[in-house]
Design a protein around this motif. Structure first.
Motif, PDB file in Angstrom:
ATOM      1  N   SER A   9       0.832  -1.207   0.000  1.00  0.00           N
ATOM      2  CA  SER A   9       0.000   0.000   0.000  1.00  0.00           C
ATOM      3  C   SER A   9       0.865   1.256   0.000  1.00  0.00           C
ATOM      4  O   SER A   9       0.576   2.210  -0.726  1.00  0.00           O
ATOM      5  N   PHE A  10       1.933   1.260   0.809  1.00  0.00           N
ATOM      6  CA  PHE A  10       2.813   2.433   0.859  1.00  0.00           C
ATOM      7  C   PHE A  10       3.466   2.648  -0.504  1.00  0.00           C
ATOM      8  O   PHE A  10       3.550   3.788  -0.986  1.00  0.00           O
ATOM      9  N   LEU A  11       3.940   1.569  -1.125  1.00  0.00           N
ATOM     10  CA  LEU A  11       4.572   1.693  -2.430  1.00  0.00           C
ATOM     11  C   LEU A  11       3.606   2.280  -3.449  1.00  0.00           C
ATOM     12  O   LEU A  11       3.967   3.175  -4.221  1.00  0.00           O
ATOM     13  N   LYS A  12       2.370   1.811  -3.452  1.00  0.00           N
ATOM     14  CA  LYS A  12       1.401   2.277  -4.451  1.00  0.00           C
ATOM     15  C   LYS A  12       0.934   3.702  -4.166  1.00  0.00           C
ATOM     16  O   LYS A  12       0.700   4.490  -5.084  1.00  0.00           O
ATOM     17  N   GLU A  13       0.798   4.037  -2.888  1.00  0.00           N
ATOM     18  CA  GLU A  13       0.265   5.355  -2.537  1.00  0.00           C
ATOM     19  C   GLU A  13       1.326   6.445  -2.631  1.00  0.00           C
ATOM     20  O   GLU A  13       1.016   7.592  -2.962  1.00  0.00           O
ATOM     21  N   ASN A  14       2.592   6.108  -2.367  1.00  0.00           N
ATOM     22  CA  ASN A  14       3.613   7.144  -2.244  1.00  0.00           C
ATOM     23  C   ASN A  14       4.765   7.036  -3.232  1.00  0.00           C
ATOM     24  O   ASN A  14       5.453   8.028  -3.471  1.00  0.00           O
ATOM     25  N   VAL A  15       4.983   5.852  -3.799  1.00  0.00           N
ATOM     26  CA  VAL A  15       6.132   5.679  -4.688  1.00  0.00           C
ATOM     27  C   VAL A  15       5.708   5.706  -6.150  1.00  0.00           C
ATOM     28  O   VAL A  15       6.190   6.517  -6.935  1.00  0.00           O
ATOM     29  N   TYR A  56      12.318  10.890   7.009  1.00  0.00           N
ATOM     30  CA  TYR A  56      11.558  10.005   7.904  1.00  0.00           C
ATOM     31  C   TYR A  56      11.538  10.562   9.328  1.00  0.00           C
ATOM     32  O   TYR A  56      10.525  10.461  10.037  1.00  0.00           O
ATOM     33  N   ASP A  57      12.646  11.167   9.748  1.00  0.00           N
ATOM     34  CA  ASP A  57      12.748  11.711  11.105  1.00  0.00           C
ATOM     35  C   ASP A  57      12.180  13.122  11.219  1.00  0.00           C
ATOM     36  O   ASP A  57      12.093  13.669  12.319  1.00  0.00           O
ATOM     37  N   SER A  58      11.818  13.725  10.086  1.00  0.00           N
ATOM     38  CA  SER A  58      11.323  15.099  10.113  1.00  0.00           C
ATOM     39  C   SER A  58       9.847  15.138  10.488  1.00  0.00           C
ATOM     40  O   SER A  58       9.174  14.111  10.558  1.00  0.00           O
ATOM     41  N   GLU A  59       9.357  16.326  10.714  1.00  0.00           N
ATOM     42  CA  GLU A  59       7.938  16.535  11.001  1.00  0.00           C
ATOM     43  C   GLU A  59       7.222  17.194   9.829  1.00  0.00           C
ATOM     44  O   GLU A  59       6.110  17.691   9.970  1.00  0.00           O
ATOM     45  N   SER A  60       7.866  17.188   8.676  1.00  0.00           N
ATOM     46  CA  SER A  60       7.275  17.831   7.508  1.00  0.00           C
ATOM     47  C   SER A  60       5.972  17.151   7.105  1.00  0.00           C
ATOM     48  O   SER A  60       5.900  15.920   7.052  1.00  0.00           O
ATOM     49  N   PRO A  61       4.933  17.924   6.808  1.00  0.00           N
ATOM     50  CA  PRO A  61       3.671  17.322   6.343  1.00  0.00           C
ATOM     51  C   PRO A  61       3.822  16.663   4.965  1.00  0.00           C
ATOM     52  O   PRO A  61       2.950  15.922   4.535  1.00  0.00           O
ATOM     53  N   TYR A  62       4.939  16.938   4.288  1.00  0.00           N
ATOM     54  CA  TYR A  62       5.179  16.381   2.955  1.00  0.00           C
ATOM     55  C   TYR A  62       6.196  15.241   2.979  1.00  0.00           C
ATOM     56  O   TYR A  62       6.644  14.787   1.934  1.00  0.00           O
ATOM     57  N   ARG A  97       5.520  12.104   0.886  1.00  0.00           N
ATOM     58  CA  ARG A  97       5.571  12.402  -0.542  1.00  0.00           C
ATOM     59  C   ARG A  97       7.019  12.550  -0.991  1.00  0.00           C
ATOM     60  O   ARG A  97       7.412  12.057  -2.055  1.00  0.00           O
ATOM     61  N   ILE A  98       7.835  13.214  -0.164  1.00  0.00           N
ATOM     62  CA  ILE A  98       9.254  13.362  -0.479  1.00  0.00           C
ATOM     63  C   ILE A  98       9.939  12.001  -0.475  1.00  0.00           C
ATOM     64  O   ILE A  98      10.706  11.664  -1.383  1.00  0.00           O
ATOM     65  N   ILE A  99       9.648  11.195   0.542  1.00  0.00           N
ATOM     66  CA  ILE A  99      10.229   9.852   0.631  1.00  0.00           C
ATOM     67  C   ILE A  99       9.850   9.027  -0.591  1.00  0.00           C
ATOM     68  O   ILE A  99      10.678   8.317  -1.163  1.00  0.00           O
ATOM     69  N   GLY A 100       8.580   9.124  -0.997  1.00  0.00           N
ATOM     70  CA  GLY A 100       8.134   8.375  -2.163  1.00  0.00           C
ATOM     71  C   GLY A 100       8.926   8.730  -3.408  1.00  0.00           C
ATOM     72  O   GLY A 100       9.343   7.849  -4.165  1.00  0.00           O
ATOM     73  N   ASN A 101       9.166  10.018  -3.612  1.00  0.00           N
ATOM     74  CA  ASN A 101       9.935  10.445  -4.783  1.00  0.00           C
ATOM     75  C   ASN A 101      11.387  10.007  -4.700  1.00  0.00           C
ATOM     76  O   ASN A 101      11.987   9.594  -5.705  1.00  0.00           O
ATOM     77  N   LEU A 102      11.959  10.065  -3.516  1.00  0.00           N
ATOM     78  CA  LEU A 102      13.338   9.596  -3.337  1.00  0.00           C
ATOM     79  C   LEU A 102      13.435   8.092  -3.569  1.00  0.00           C
ATOM     80  O   LEU A 102      14.419   7.598  -4.127  1.00  0.00           O
ATOM     81  N   PHE A 103      12.399   7.365  -3.158  1.00  0.00           N
ATOM     82  CA  PHE A 103      12.450   5.917  -3.327  1.00  0.00           C
ATOM     83  C   PHE A 103      12.292   5.524  -4.798  1.00  0.00           C
ATOM     84  O   PHE A 103      12.785   4.476  -5.210  1.00  0.00           O
ATOM     85  N   VAL A 104      11.616   6.358  -5.579  1.00  0.00           N
ATOM     86  CA  VAL A 104      11.587   6.123  -7.025  1.00  0.00           C
ATOM     87  C   VAL A 104      13.016   6.113  -7.562  1.00  0.00           C
ATOM     88  O   VAL A 104      13.388   5.257  -8.383  1.00  0.00           O
ATOM     89  N   VAL A 105      13.825   7.048  -7.084  1.00  0.00           N
ATOM     90  CA  VAL A 105      15.223   7.106  -7.528  1.00  0.00           C
ATOM     91  C   VAL A 105      15.971   5.849  -7.089  1.00  0.00           C
ATOM     92  O   VAL A 105      16.756   5.284  -7.854  1.00  0.00           O
TER      93      VAL A 105
END
Length: 311
Positions: free
Chosen positions: A110-116, A156-162, A165-173
């Motif tokens: 689910s995480f992969l599909k929703e965010n990556v 992952y350790d940040s409190e950013s509301p994004y 979404r940022i992690i998902g884009n980085l994981f695409v890389v």
């Protein structure tokens, strides 16, 4: 660690596994996605895990560490400069003789599909591979992955509301780097037996069928008979192979895929609940809502509300 009955060791996320093993839980901030350095688990060496079925993806990047892991009776060496991943449904165990710098990722489908990537297995088909032996990379290539996983850990350790979404884009890389450096010359020497081929074909058809449902190219959810017919197998034989090889029944695979697709559509599309229900083969929106709530303890409306703006 005490010996535990393998049949009872089925974990859907890392939190459940670590809780069962009495390991630190403060490292796990999200049951669908985790990233941390294994040395932070602070376990004495050698560090061993009993054989368990893990129903989530695992990626590991070993800068400094030694050991081995076993997956479905195949054993692989873990050493500095190695990377590997495993996908859901396998028996796995680990033996770490030394852990100094080993980054671990765990991800749900689910995480992969929703965010990556919404069509994750279409873009990255190697994620469906039955086995993927650890590969030692050249230092300069490993350094590219190291830069990426440290950035992901920072988010992952940040409190950013994004952050997701940022992690998902980085994981695409990260996954594109896997395709570039690792998958292009991968030789699936351990995937030649008939049962593995059956499982791979089933997973691919399952993924394609739900992509067709979501895209309006199919109207009815496949039954076990349909998946069996696609491989010219008796449905009982197919069911047995899938259960033995993955630890999950075909009905469980179908249910999990339905929920994963539903979550992706609820989060990433503007389609109404009724339209999503129809796309996934439900004749009535009420039936879909009850089904979704049964498997997630949350209504589709509430899920969409809580995840609005995350992706």
């Amino acid at each position: 660690m005490p010996h535990l009955d393998n049949e009872n060791q089925i974990f859907n996320n890392l939190y459940d596994q670590y809780k069962h093993l009495g390991l630190p839980l403060h490292l796990i901030k999200h049951t669908d996605f985790t990233v941390f350095n294994l040395r932070d688990v602070n376990q004495p060496s050698p560090f061993k895990s009993p054989l368990s079925r893990l129903n989530f993806f695992v990626f590991a990047f070993i800068k400094s560490g030694d050991g081995d892991y076993t997956i479905d009776e195949q054993n692989y060496k873990l050493q500095p400069g190695a990377v590997y991943f495993t996908n859901p449904g396998h028996f796995r165990s680990f033996n770490w003789e030394h852990i100094d710098d080993v980054y671990l990722f765990t991800l749900s489908e689910s995480f992969l599909k929703e965010n990556v990537h919404a069509n994750i297995f279409d873009e990255f088909p190697f994620l469906l591979a039955e086995t993927f032996p650890a590969r030692v990379l050249a230092p300069e290539i490993f350094a590219e992955f190291e830069t990426l996983y440290h950035q992901i850990r920072k988010e992952y350790d940040s409190e950013s509301p994004y952050r997701y979404r940022i992690i998902g884009n980085l994981f695409v890389v990260v996954l594109l780097k896997f395709k570039e450096y690792i998958w292009k010359d991968y030789n699936p020497i351990y995937e030649g037996n008939r049962s593995s081929e059956i499982v791979k074909s089933f997973k691919r058809l399952l993924e394609k069928h739900y992509r067709d449902l979501a895209g309006g190219l199919a109207e009815q959810v496949f039954r076990v008979q349909d998946y069996a017919d696609a491989q010219s197998l008796h449905p009982n034989y197919l069911s047995n192979v899938i259960k033995v090889k993955t630890g999950k029944t075909i009905s469980t695979w179908i249910a999990e895929k339905t929920i994963a697709e539903a979550k992706a559509l609820l989060q990433n599309s503007q389609a109404s609940i009724k339209e999503i229900a129809f796309r996934l083969g439900f004749n009535e929106a009420t039936h879909f809502s009850n089904y979704f709530k049964k498997h997630t303890d949350m209504s589709p409306v509430l899920f969409r509300k809580e995840h609005a703006g995350i992706a």
